[in-house]
Motif scaffolding. Structure first.
Motif, mmCIF file in Angstrom:
data_model
loop_
_atom_site.group_PDB
_atom_site.id
_atom_site.type_symbol
_atom_site.label_atom_id
_atom_site.label_comp_id
_atom_site.label_asym_id
_atom_site.label_seq_id
_atom_site.Cartn_x
_atom_site.Cartn_y
_atom_site.Cartn_z
ATOM 1 N N ALA A 61 51.232 -59.780 40.849
ATOM 2 C CA ALA A 61 51.687 -59.736 42.145
ATOM 3 C C ALA A 61 53.142 -60.354 41.998
ATOM 4 O O ALA A 61 53.196 -61.344 41.147
ATOM 5 N N ARG A 62 54.197 -59.873 42.803
ATOM 6 C CA ARG A 62 55.467 -60.269 42.476
ATOM 7 C C ARG A 62 55.551 -61.498 43.068
ATOM 8 O O ARG A 62 56.351 -62.546 42.648
ATOM 9 N N ALA A 63 54.691 -62.101 43.921
ATOM 10 C CA ALA A 63 54.489 -63.374 44.582
ATOM 11 C C ALA A 63 54.230 -64.461 43.322
ATOM 12 O O ALA A 63 54.320 -65.564 43.523
ATOM 13 N N ASP A 64 53.560 -63.911 42.414
ATOM 14 C CA ASP A 64 52.999 -64.931 41.281
ATOM 15 C C ASP A 64 54.090 -64.779 39.982
ATOM 16 O O ASP A 64 53.611 -65.553 39.092
ATOM 17 N N LEU A 65 54.995 -64.084 40.084
ATOM 18 C CA LEU A 65 55.844 -63.931 38.868
ATOM 19 C C LEU A 65 56.386 -65.218 38.260
ATOM 20 O O LEU A 65 56.333 -65.618 37.324
ATOM 21 N N LYS A 66 56.758 -66.132 39.346
ATOM 22 C CA LYS A 66 57.510 -67.241 38.900
ATOM 23 C C LYS A 66 56.335 -68.257 38.293
ATOM 24 O O LYS A 66 56.589 -69.014 37.303
ATOM 25 N N ALA A 67 55.125 -68.166 38.790
ATOM 26 C CA ALA A 67 54.115 -68.983 38.151
ATOM 27 C C ALA A 67 53.769 -68.419 36.995
ATOM 28 O O ALA A 67 53.424 -69.369 35.840
ATOM 29 N N VAL A 68 53.643 -67.383 36.531
ATOM 30 C CA VAL A 68 53.415 -66.580 35.487
ATOM 31 C C VAL A 68 54.566 -67.100 34.355
ATOM 32 O O VAL A 68 54.296 -67.528 33.345
ATOM 33 N N TYR A 69 55.873 -67.003 35.113
ATOM 34 C CA TYR A 69 56.877 -67.431 33.896
ATOM 35 C C TYR A 69 56.679 -68.751 33.640
ATOM 36 O O TYR A 69 57.052 -68.957 32.365
ATOM 37 N N ASP A 70 56.566 -69.403 34.599
ATOM 38 C CA ASP A 70 56.411 -70.957 33.978
ATOM 39 C C ASP A 70 55.355 -71.195 33.034
ATOM 40 O O ASP A 70 55.536 -71.995 32.180
ATOM 41 N N ARG A 71 54.136 -70.518 32.902
ATOM 42 C CA ARG A 71 53.169 -70.659 31.967
ATOM 43 C C ARG A 71 53.447 -69.947 30.546
ATOM 44 O O ARG A 71 53.300 -70.482 29.661
ATOM 45 N N LEU A 72 54.391 -68.863 30.770
ATOM 46 C CA LEU A 72 54.725 -68.184 29.537
ATOM 47 C C LEU A 72 55.914 -69.347 28.978
ATOM 48 O O LEU A 72 55.684 -69.368 27.547
ATOM 49 N N VAL A 73 56.561 -69.896 29.542
ATOM 50 C CA VAL A 73 57.480 -70.958 28.973
ATOM 51 C C VAL A 73 57.053 -72.069 28.252
ATOM 52 O O VAL A 73 57.138 -72.321 27.251
ATOM 53 N N GLU A 74 55.654 -72.345 28.714
ATOM 54 C CA GLU A 74 54.937 -73.520 28.012
ATOM 55 C C GLU A 74 54.547 -72.943 26.692
ATOM 56 O O GLU A 74 54.393 -73.901 25.719
ATOM 57 N N PHE A 75 54.203 -71.841 26.274
ATOM 58 C CA PHE A 75 53.777 -71.120 25.360
ATOM 59 C C PHE A 75 54.990 -70.521 24.421
ATOM 60 O O PHE A 75 54.736 -69.755 23.433
ATOM 61 N N ASP A 76 56.109 -70.768 24.845
ATOM 62 C CA ASP A 76 57.500 -70.011 24.423
ATOM 63 C C ASP A 76 57.249 -68.401 24.361
ATOM 64 O O ASP A 76 57.467 -67.603 23.189
ATOM 65 N N LEU A 77 56.703 -67.922 25.134
ATOM 66 C CA LEU A 77 56.754 -66.574 25.400
ATOM 67 C C LEU A 77 57.659 -65.961 26.413
ATOM 68 O O LEU A 77 57.249 -64.748 26.852
ATOM 69 N N HIS A 78 58.732 -66.540 26.726
ATOM 70 C CA HIS A 78 59.399 -66.298 27.942
ATOM 71 C C HIS A 78 60.872 -65.569 27.391
ATOM 72 O O HIS A 78 61.622 -65.503 28.323
ATOM 73 N N ALA A 79 60.812 -65.221 26.198
ATOM 74 C CA ALA A 79 62.242 -64.334 26.045
ATOM 75 C C ALA A 79 62.470 -63.286 26.737
ATOM 76 O O ALA A 79 61.844 -62.302 27.149
ATOM 77 N N ALA A 80 63.672 -63.261 27.487
ATOM 78 C CA ALA A 80 64.092 -62.505 28.434
ATOM 79 C C ALA A 80 65.060 -61.357 27.850
ATOM 80 O O ALA A 80 66.086 -60.794 28.256
ATOM 81 N N ASN A 81 64.292 -60.631 26.840
ATOM 82 C CA ASN A 81 65.170 -59.646 25.805
ATOM 83 C C ASN A 81 64.490 -58.374 26.027
ATOM 84 O O ASN A 81 64.899 -57.469 25.127
ATOM 85 N N ALA A 82 63.471 -57.939 26.770
ATOM 86 C CA ALA A 82 63.066 -56.656 26.711
ATOM 87 C C ALA A 82 64.088 -55.583 26.824
ATOM 88 O O ALA A 82 65.074 -55.633 27.665
ATOM 89 N N GLY A 83 64.170 -54.419 25.814
ATOM 90 C CA GLY A 83 65.091 -53.545 25.559
ATOM 91 C C GLY A 83 66.532 -53.974 25.161
ATOM 92 O O GLY A 83 67.307 -53.305 25.267
#
Lengths: 556, 102
Positions: free
Chosen positions: A385-407
């Motif tokens: 859900a777009r409403a959950d994107l920030k929560a998901v992003y914050d969780r990805l940051v915790e595990f160093d999975l937040h590279a914003a480089n797709a493509g």
């Protein structure tokens, strides 16, 4: 998602039991390595430089969270705490002991997974668009057809000893995200003018030492004839494909040597004999399989846009991630997100057990339990859900999975190369790491724009270098690594094979050479909107040769 | 200058034939062949080990001396002897680091 029926479960368990016995007999010395090798390969077990490698099938790249947690468990319990997601949408474990592999296969079977047909001259794992069932531009979900092909091709008695391996990919959108034109068979799911579902059929694509773009041999094949037509293609290949030379044994060579028109004639003739027979797909069966892939129940979440506006204003990094890693979903309140396994300096496609567990948990909480593996070696949450994107992003940051480089340029495809692979002639991960560090600045990457860079450590091209906008092929020359650069390749609906730009570069030179190529593109592009590929197609190789080799450009 | 290498059957680990006919887990323990007769002796021992199902993928490889230590000539064999160059915490190199630290 597809669930095993009693037949699937019984069959996979029987194969594990059979392989356990084969391993025991091998370890007891009752069968020789020559006898055992084809048996282990049929179960996905290779011998690499440091250890055995187990390749696990992920049909059409679709996983549920329980399965991803199992992969994490295997990485932690039987391996060295990580796995490698591949360009075939599979996962490889680099360090299992042979004596442990039957136990690993038992554990995989408990979550409806296996390693069958991940090696050998058979029909391999069928791949599909990683945004299948979620993409806004999709005509229909390609996965039911990939599943039908999986069931048909699993231990198919006629097609278990082909001249060479055989790969099928399916896409359900005009935008090809499954690289179908680089496969032995590429299927483009589409609708006819009358609204009927069917496929454009491509045959004879492939990479390796002789890259070929697949030829379209049918503009529209009604869906009920899928298996009859696939059987016709495989039958013609099985009969006429070369077996005298393994380098000339893929169907692409048969297409090339026979000619598309003549080969199509043979296939159509075979198809006429099979058409409307027992291979015709019964509509009830198609609908039953489609039901497995019915979209998940996605509750209405209309608050997404307001939450995102606020979150972006507070966090620039989140804004960059939204721009790059979030893809439009068919439901406007949802999105598909790309979890890039490409953090700065990391081995492309590698994920630790902790990261796999974390992604599985996020998928459970926010992603309808679904995960996909992309052929670009990333993991995807297709329904967030777009409403959950920030929560998901914050969780990805915790595990160093937040590279914003797709493509972007650091979203590199790379095979394991000489760091692991027994076939490799040069390292590829080290080159990926070097380039990743050079372009670590997200501002710089975004200024460069869309750029697909792909690296293979040998001519077999598992790293898809032929179809990289920039491709790098590592070879061994006079005992040293040498890297050959190709430009202008692409694996989308306008597939092209990259052209060799000139003489190769040493391990020390290749990183600076890539920087030169990128800077040359920036200086020549008409505007920041003109992508690298568009600029290369307009300009040709000349300015890049000039920049790389100067006055020696002509000789290069 | 050559040594005999293989992978252990049970776990695939890279090993080298030592002077006492055991399979050593480090290259430095390998018996070095400086002449054809020793190369042939090593090759025979490799074939025997293969038949006894101790190892697979047996091969004689070229090595040289580098500051008194054995060093494979080809990068492929240097990586086999050490571990992945992107993961210094894995493979033989990790075990050596632990040994040095201890």
């Amino acid at each position: 998602m597809y669930r095993y029926d009693e037949f699937d479960q019984g069959f996979v368990k029987a194969r594990v039991t059979e392989f356990r016995d084969q391993v025991e007999r091998r370890l007891a010395g009752e069968i020789t390595e020559d006898q055992f090798k084809p048996l282990r390969l049929m179960n996905g077990v290779y011998l690499q430089l440091h250890a055995y490698m187990l390749r696990v099938a992920i049909p059409y790249g679709t996983l549920n969270s329980t399965q991803l947690k199992m992969l994490a468990h295997i990485a932690r319990t039987y391996d060295k705490g990580y796995g490698h997601f591949t360009t075939r949408q599979n996962v490889q474990f680099n360090w299992p002991a042979l004596s442990d592999i039957p136990a690993i296969l038992d554990e995989l079977a408990s979550v409806e997974m296996h390693a069958l047909q991940t090696s050998g001259n058979c029909i391999r794992n069928v791949t599909a668009d990683h945004f299948a069932g979620a993409a806004a531009d999709e005509i229909a979900d390609p996965r039911p057809y990939a599943e039908i092909l999986r069931q048909w091709s699993s231990v198919h008695p006629e097609f278990s000893y082909l001249p060479r391996k055989f790969k099928i990919a399916v896409t359900g959108a005009e935008r090809d995200r499954a690289a179908i034109q680089t496969h032995d068979i590429g299927l483009h799911l589409k609708r006819s003018a009358a609204g009927e579902l069917g496929f454009a059929v491509y045959v004879g694509g492939g990479q390796g030492r002789t890259p070929m773009i697949a030829k379209k041999i049918r503009d529209f094949l009604p869906e009920q004839h899928l298996l009859a037509y696939a059987t016709a293609i495989l039958r013609v290949y099985n009969l006429y494909g070369r077996r005298d030379n393994k380098y000339k044994a893929r169907i692409k060579i048969l297409v090339h040597e026979t000619g598309t028109e003549e080969l199509t004639g043979w296939i159509e003739k075979e198809f006429e004999a099979l058409k409307d027979g027992e291979l015709t797909l019964p509509d009830a069966d198609v609908q039953a399989i489609k039901a497995y892939f019915a979209p998940p129940n996605l509750p209405s979440r209309p608050d997404g846009d307001a939450l995102l506006r606020e979150a972006q204003a507070d966090d620039r990094n989140f804004g960059a991630w939204l721009r790059r890693n979030v893809t439009t979903h068919r439901n406007p309140e949802y999105a598909a997100i790309t979890i890039a396994l490409k953090g700065t300096g990391e081995a492309p496609g590698d994920a630790t057990a902790e990261q796999m567990d974390a992604i599985a948990q996020i998928a459970e909480e926010y992603g309808a339990n679904e995960i996909r593996v992309s052929h670009e070696q990333n993991l995807i949450l297709p329904h967030v859900a777009r409403a959950d994107l920030k929560a998901v992003y914050d969780r990805l940051v915790e595990f160093d999975l937040h590279a914003a480089n797709a493509g972007l340029i650091t979203d590199i495809i790379s095979c394991p190369g000489l760091d692991y692979c027994a076939l490799a002639t040069a390292r590829s991960i080290s080159v990926a790491q070097d380039i990743s560090h050079r372009f670590a600045s997200l501002e710089r990457q975004e200024a460069v724009g869309e750029l697909k860079l792909k690296i293979s450590g040998c001519i077999n091209a598992c790293g898809h270098h032929h179809v990289g906008h920039i491709g790098i092929l590592g070879v061994e020359k006079k005992g040293s690594e040498l890297y050959q650069v190709t430009l202008g390749g692409s694996a989308d609906e306008n597939t092209s094979i990259g052209e060799i730009v000139g003489r190769g570069f040493s391990a020390e030179e290749i990183g600076p050479a890539i920087e030169t190529i990128v800077e040359t593109y920036i200086s020549w592009r008409e505007s920041p909107e003109e992508t690298f590929l568009q600029a290369y197609r307009r300009l040709g190789a000349a300015p890049f040769k000039e920049a790389l080799y100067g006055a020696d450009a002509k000789a290069a | 200058m050559k040594v005999l290498t293989a992978n252990r059957l049970t776990n695939g680990e890279a090993v080298w034939l030592a002077g006492d006919h055991s399979w050593a887990v480090t290259l430095q323990a390998a018996e070095v062949a400086l002449d054809e007769a020793t190369e042939e002796k090593l090759a025979r021992a490799g074939t025997a080990a293969l038949l006894k199902n101790e190892v697979v993928d047996v091969a004689l490889i070229d090595v040289e001396l580098d500051s008194g230590a054995l060093r494979p000539v080809r990068l492929r064999e240097r990586i086999r002897a050490a571990g992945p160059t992107n993961r210094r915490d894995l493979g033989k190199q990790a075990e050596l680091q632990i040994a040095v630290a201890a």
